[in-house]
Enzyme design. Structure first.
Site, PDB file in Angstrom:
ATOM      1  N   GLU A 318      -0.161  -1.208   6.871  1.00  0.00           N
ATOM      2  CA  GLU A 318      -0.273  -0.753   5.492  1.00  0.00           C
ATOM      3  C   GLU A 318       1.100  -0.795   4.815  1.00  0.00           C
ATOM      4  OE1 GLU A 318      -1.692   3.275   3.082  1.00  0.00           O
ATOM      5  OE2 GLU A 318      -1.112   3.405   5.188  1.00  0.00           O
ATOM      6  N   HIS A 319       2.090  -0.189   5.458  1.00  0.00           N
ATOM      7  CA  HIS A 319       3.468  -0.202   4.967  1.00  0.00           C
ATOM      8  C   HIS A 319       4.313  -0.991   5.964  1.00  0.00           C
ATOM      9  CE1 HIS A 319       1.698   3.699   3.666  1.00  0.00           C
ATOM     10  NE2 HIS A 319       2.255   3.386   2.506  1.00  0.00           N
TER      11      HIS A 319
END
Length: 429
Positions: A318-319
């Site tokens: 996600e990050h």
């Protein structure tokens, strides 16, 4: 060398997806039939609240009076960045028309959805940034009506969340959480317009409710626990890496965090520093981060930056945070992430709260095929066409030939009728 895990994951006992799905299915059925009364009952039982469901407009407008002026200023700063980025996204796509051939004109329109429903989580933390990220982006897309729900807790929604929703431009806000909050927006309960799209993060029950409602109602994504992967070489600061891993782990015990490095001394230093960074947190953050790090924290050693990039592409985090030389190379090479953070001075926390790009991002490797929440999620890209004059003979002929090859004579005759002559006569006979 092959990838070497200096700290492997131990994993957690999985929550039964079947149990969640069954519970949500039963709840949605009751909410469809019982509507507002069913929602009130769930609010009493699950939210622990018997207060009025809708937050009065005056309470939204005056919520800032209960806040520290520094927080009001910070919310204004974050909102300005989020809005500016969303407006730039909107400007990056446009309507057009083009003449494909003489007499054949086609085009594209961008139509905002009529109503967007934003879910703002509650629970352990006050999700101020989620209120800003969802509602502001819908407004920048040109959505006519934006509604929101957020859990009331024991004392009502946090004033900071209410103020953020007011600043972002929510038309109406319900103090309602979980499946019942999602259903209220989707079904148009309590006088809300039925939402065309549901957006925003939430727990497993919220995600499952969105999944089951998807079809007649759009959704941004089915999101799971948040995660972060850090790619770091010998130039990185191990204390910064440890702090950033712990920052993401504090979201909760199901949040995976990874470090991938080609420098063993750095990786070993991070392993020593993470427990200290966890111990320095207050409760309940400390327990949440410690559990996540123990069960789902992983430190991986590789030989090269290319292998670091390969690990990231496989994980599709996600990050994705790069603390390594040559950020231009990384930006061009990496291809599977929700949002990319380049350089040691750039914190994932900035993106989570105030930098501007949206923090509602794909999890669970969904970044292989989709990006995060953006203006584009609230826009319908629709097409139109007009055929006349010189385009008709060739267009009708090609359509009829393909239709008959497919066995679709009705389509062929529909095309033939558009052109005077023998083909039209045969279609009419």
């Amino acid at each position: 060398m092959p990838f070497l895990s200096l700290k492997p994951i131990t994993g957690i006992s999985p929550q039964s997806a079947a149990d969640v799905a069954d519970t949500v299915q039963i709840m949605l059925a009751r909410l469809r039939s019982g509507r507002e009364e069913a929602a009130r009952e769930y609010a009493r039982r699950l939210d622990g609240s018997d207060a009025a469901i809708e937050v009065p407009p005056g309470a939204l407008a005056s919520a800032h009076r209960r806040l520290d002026p520094a927080l009001v200023e910070a919310i204004a700063y974050a909102h300005a960045n989020i809005r500016a980025f969303a407006l730039a996204q909107r400007a990056s796509v446009s309507e057009f028309e083009t003449e494909l051939r003489p007499g054949l004109v086609a085009g594209q329109r961008l139509i905002p959805v009529g109503c967007a429903g934003a879910y703002v989580p509650g629970g352990r933390y006050a999700h101020i940034a989620s209120a800003l990220m969802t509602v502001t982006t819908a407004r920048a897309a040109g959505v006519a009506q934006v509604v929101a729900v957020t859990p009331p807790g024991r004392d009502g929604p946090p004033p900071a969340v209410l103020h953020a929703l007011h600043v972002a431009g929510a038309d109406r806000v319900l103090a309602l959480g979980g499946v019942q909050g999602i259903a209220a927006m989707a079904l148009g309960l309590f006088g809300l317009p039925a939402a065309d799209i549901l957006v925003g993060p939430g727990n497993a029950y919220v995600a499952e409710a969105k999944r089951q409602l998807f079809g007649p109602v759009g959704i941004d994504m089915v999101a799971g626990p948040t995660d972060v992967m850090i790619l770091a070489d010998a130039t990185a600061d191990p204390a910064l890496i440890a702090a950033d891993l712990v920052a993401q782990a504090e979201h909760g015990p199901t949040s995976p965090v990874w470090l991938v490095s080609d420098h063993r001394p750095l990786a070993e230093s991070v392993l020593r520093l993470v427990p200290r960074a966890v111990a320095a947190l207050p409760e309940p953050n400390r327990t949440a981060a410690a559990t996540a790090w123990e069960a789902l924290g992983e430190v991986i050693l590789v030989d090269s930056r290319e292998e670091m990039a390969q690990a990231a592409d496989r994980a599709a985090p996600e990050h994705l945070h790069v603390m390594a030389r040559d950020p231009v190379w990384w930006r061009g090479r990496l291809g599977a992430y929700g949002s990319l953070f380049l350089g040691a001075e750039t914190s994932v926390a900035f993106g989570d709260k105030a930098a501007g790009p949206n923090h509602v991002l794909p999890t669970g490797r969904a970044a292989r095929h989709t990006g995060g929440l953006s203006v584009h999620k609230f826009l319908k890209t629709v097409t139109w066409q007009r055929a006349s004059g010189p385009a008709l003979p060739d267009l009708a002929r090609a359509t009829a030939v393909i239709s008959r090859a497919e066995g679709m004579e009705g389509h062929a005759r529909s095309a033939d009728l558009r052109v005077p002559g023998p083909c039209r006569n045969r279609a009419l006979s």
